[in-house]
Design an enzyme around this catalytic site. Structure first.
Site, PDB file in Angstrom:
ATOM      1  N   LYS A  89      48.290  53.810  56.206  1.00 19.75           N
ATOM      2  CA  LYS A  89      48.351  53.445  54.769  1.00 19.75           C
ATOM      3  C   LYS A  89      46.966  53.549  54.151  1.00 19.75           C
ATOM      4  CE  LYS A  89      46.182  49.243  55.084  1.00 19.75           C
ATOM      5  NZ  LYS A  89      44.794  49.125  54.769  1.00 19.75           N
ATOM      6  N   ASP A 136      49.259  43.739  58.331  1.00 20.71           N
ATOM      7  CA  ASP A 136      49.836  44.920  57.683  1.00 20.71           C
ATOM      8  C   ASP A 136      51.157  45.372  58.328  1.00 20.71           C
ATOM      9  OD1 ASP A 136      47.754  45.095  55.844  1.00 20.71           O
ATOM     10  OD2 ASP A 136      46.524  46.308  57.183  1.00 20.71           O
TER      11      ASP A 136
HETATM   12  P1  ATP Z   1      43.797  47.344  58.967  1.00 24.07           P
HETATM   13  O1  ATP Z   1      43.705  48.468  57.973  1.00 24.07           O
HETATM   14  O2  ATP Z   1      45.222  46.842  59.164  1.00 24.07           O
HETATM   15  O3  ATP Z   1      42.803  46.243  58.767  1.00 24.07           O
HETATM   16  P2  ATP Z   1      42.400  48.964  60.858  1.00 24.07           P
HETATM   17  O4  ATP Z   1      42.902  50.339  60.554  1.00 24.07           O
HETATM   18  O5  ATP Z   1      41.088  48.585  60.269  1.00 24.07           O
HETATM   19  O6  ATP Z   1      43.488  47.929  60.420  1.00 24.07           O
HETATM   20  P3  ATP Z   1      43.245  49.233  63.572  1.00 24.07           P
HETATM   21  O7  ATP Z   1      43.137  50.690  63.842  1.00 24.07           O
HETATM   22  O8  ATP Z   1      44.609  48.695  63.324  1.00 24.07           O
HETATM   23  O9  ATP Z   1      42.283  48.788  62.400  1.00 24.07           O
HETATM   24  O10 ATP Z   1      42.561  48.497  64.818  1.00 24.07           O
HETATM   25  C1  ATP Z   1      41.956  47.229  64.757  1.00 24.07           C
HETATM   26  C2  ATP Z   1      41.648  46.747  66.168  1.00 24.07           C
HETATM   27  O11 ATP Z   1      42.867  46.476  66.857  1.00 24.07           O
HETATM   28  C3  ATP Z   1      40.881  47.764  67.000  1.00 24.07           C
HETATM   29  O12 ATP Z   1      39.624  47.242  67.280  1.00 24.07           O
HETATM   30  C4  ATP Z   1      41.696  47.963  68.274  1.00 24.07           C
HETATM   31  O13 ATP Z   1      40.936  47.778  69.449  1.00 24.07           O
HETATM   32  C5  ATP Z   1      42.799  46.905  68.221  1.00 24.07           C
HETATM   33  N1  ATP Z   1      44.121  47.481  68.567  1.00 24.07           N
HETATM   34  C6  ATP Z   1      45.062  46.897  69.279  1.00 24.07           C
HETATM   35  N2  ATP Z   1      46.148  47.673  69.385  1.00 24.07           N
HETATM   36  C7  ATP Z   1      45.900  48.790  68.702  1.00 24.07           C
HETATM   37  C8  ATP Z   1      46.653  49.962  68.444  1.00 24.07           C
HETATM   38  N3  ATP Z   1      47.881  50.147  68.922  1.00 24.07           N
HETATM   39  N4  ATP Z   1      46.079  50.918  67.675  1.00 24.07           N
HETATM   40  C9  ATP Z   1      44.827  50.716  67.162  1.00 24.07           C
HETATM   41  N5  ATP Z   1      44.085  49.632  67.407  1.00 24.07           N
HETATM   42  C10 ATP Z   1      44.615  48.661  68.169  1.00 24.07           C
END
Ligand code: ATP
Length: 294
Positions: free
Chosen positions: A11, A137
């Site tokens: 997203k 999210d």
């Molecule tokens: P958001 O936009 O919801 O804040 P994000 O895109 O910033 O999320 P994610 O890629 O969802 O961040 O990852 C956040 C943390 O979650 C990472 O540091 C990762 O180690 C952990 N994590 C746990 N499971 C997953 C997964 N399936 N995919 C990605 N990260 C994961």
């Protein structure tokens, strides 16, 4: 053994502001989120061992009980009242910790796959309720599309109209790692815990009007992300990616979530592709996406 395979879409936030900091330290947000077709793939299959096994070829995510897919699966089986025995395989494409909800998307896709694998015991509402405390999210990633989001992410409202056809170029700066909790702490300090703060209501109303009218110029003129007030101001790479997108013809460009991913909205596919190629030549992860409601 039969597997159920689901796409886990990322997203962007077209609008992101804070309504208030709650007494428990969480923040009630006001956001407009849009699903984009940059996706991971999650495959879930039953296995014979009494465990939740997570596999991924991407070493950037944990494959233990801290993976969001593991966490939602654990709750799913608790609610179902049976012992877990599944393998969850994640093919990771969405940039990690980038503000594009990749982990939440995997969590949502895991729940959808599990529900299908076990003959749909739960409604979408049930899936939202069981997962909303695991990843803020996840509810949006279950519903998808163009939605108005409030609370900590669990209140999802439809928006009249639809997001116009366009090209959404997403790029993640190299070597910039932003921890979401740290980004919120920084906001709390800059905005003094949001006491007496009012979110950018006029901008939000203009954005909603833009979506209602399917007017891409009005949409891009009203985009807002409070995290840019702290993160991108201090991060030169984010600012450079934004200005590059605008130079290549983006109608608007902004950081997504707490960053550091940046998206640019183009009405011209060739311009979006040229900018995308430029980023790739400079070793910046980038992809020209389409908005989706899937
Ligand atoms: P958001 O936009 O919801 O804040 P994000 O895109 O910033 O999320 P994610 O890629 O969802 O961040 O990852 C956040 C943390 O979650 C990472 O540091 C990762 O180690 C952990 N994590 C746990 N499971 C997953 C997964 N399936 N995919 C990605 N990260 C994961």
């Amino acid at each position: 053994m039969c597997a159920v395979k689901k796409k886990a879409y990322g997203k962007i936030n077209l609008f992101l502001d804070i309504e208030e900091r709650r007494n428990d330290g969480y923040h009630n947000i006001m956001s407009v989120m849009q699903t984009v077709d940059w996706c991971d793939t999650v495959s879930v299959s039953k296995n014979n061992d009494p465990e939740i096994k997570v596999i991924s070829s991407n070493s950037g995510i944990p494959c233990d009980s801290s993976n969001i897919a593991y966490k939602v699966a654990k709750v799913f089986f608790e609610k179902l009242g049976i012992a877990p025995a599944v393998t969850i395989e994640i093919e990771k494409n969405i940039p990690i910790a980038a503000g594009m909800a990749g982990g939440s998307a995997d969590g949502a896709a895991t729940l959808e796959a599990l529900n299908e694998l076990f003959d749909s015991p739960f409604s979408q509402k049930d899936l939202i309720l069981m997962s909303q405390n695991i990843g803020a999210d996840i509810p949006f990633c279950l519903v998808k599309g163009t939605k108005l989001i409030s609370g900590i992410g669990e209140i999802i409202e439809n928006i009249e109209g639809s997001f116009p056809e366009c090209f959404i170029l997403c790029a993640k700066p190299n070597n910039v790692n932003i921890s979401t909790p740290a980004a919120y702490r920084e906001l709390d300090s800059v905005y003094r815990n949001f006491v007496g703060y009012s979110y950018e209501k006029n901008k939000l109303e203009n954005l909603l009007m833009g979506i209602r009218e399917e007017n891409i110029e009005k949409i891009t003129a009203s985009m807002y992300n409070i995290f840019e007030k702290t993160q991108s101001a201090i991060d030169a790479d984010v600012a450079t990616i934004k200005s590059t997108m605008l130079k290549y013809g983006a109608l608007g460009a902004m950081m997504s979530g707490s960053g550091p991913s940046v998206f640019g909205i183009f009405s011209d596919e060739a311009k979006a592709n040229s900018a995308c190629e430029f980023f790739k030549r400079n070793n910046i992860i980038a992809r020209s996406c389409r908005p989706t409601t899937k």
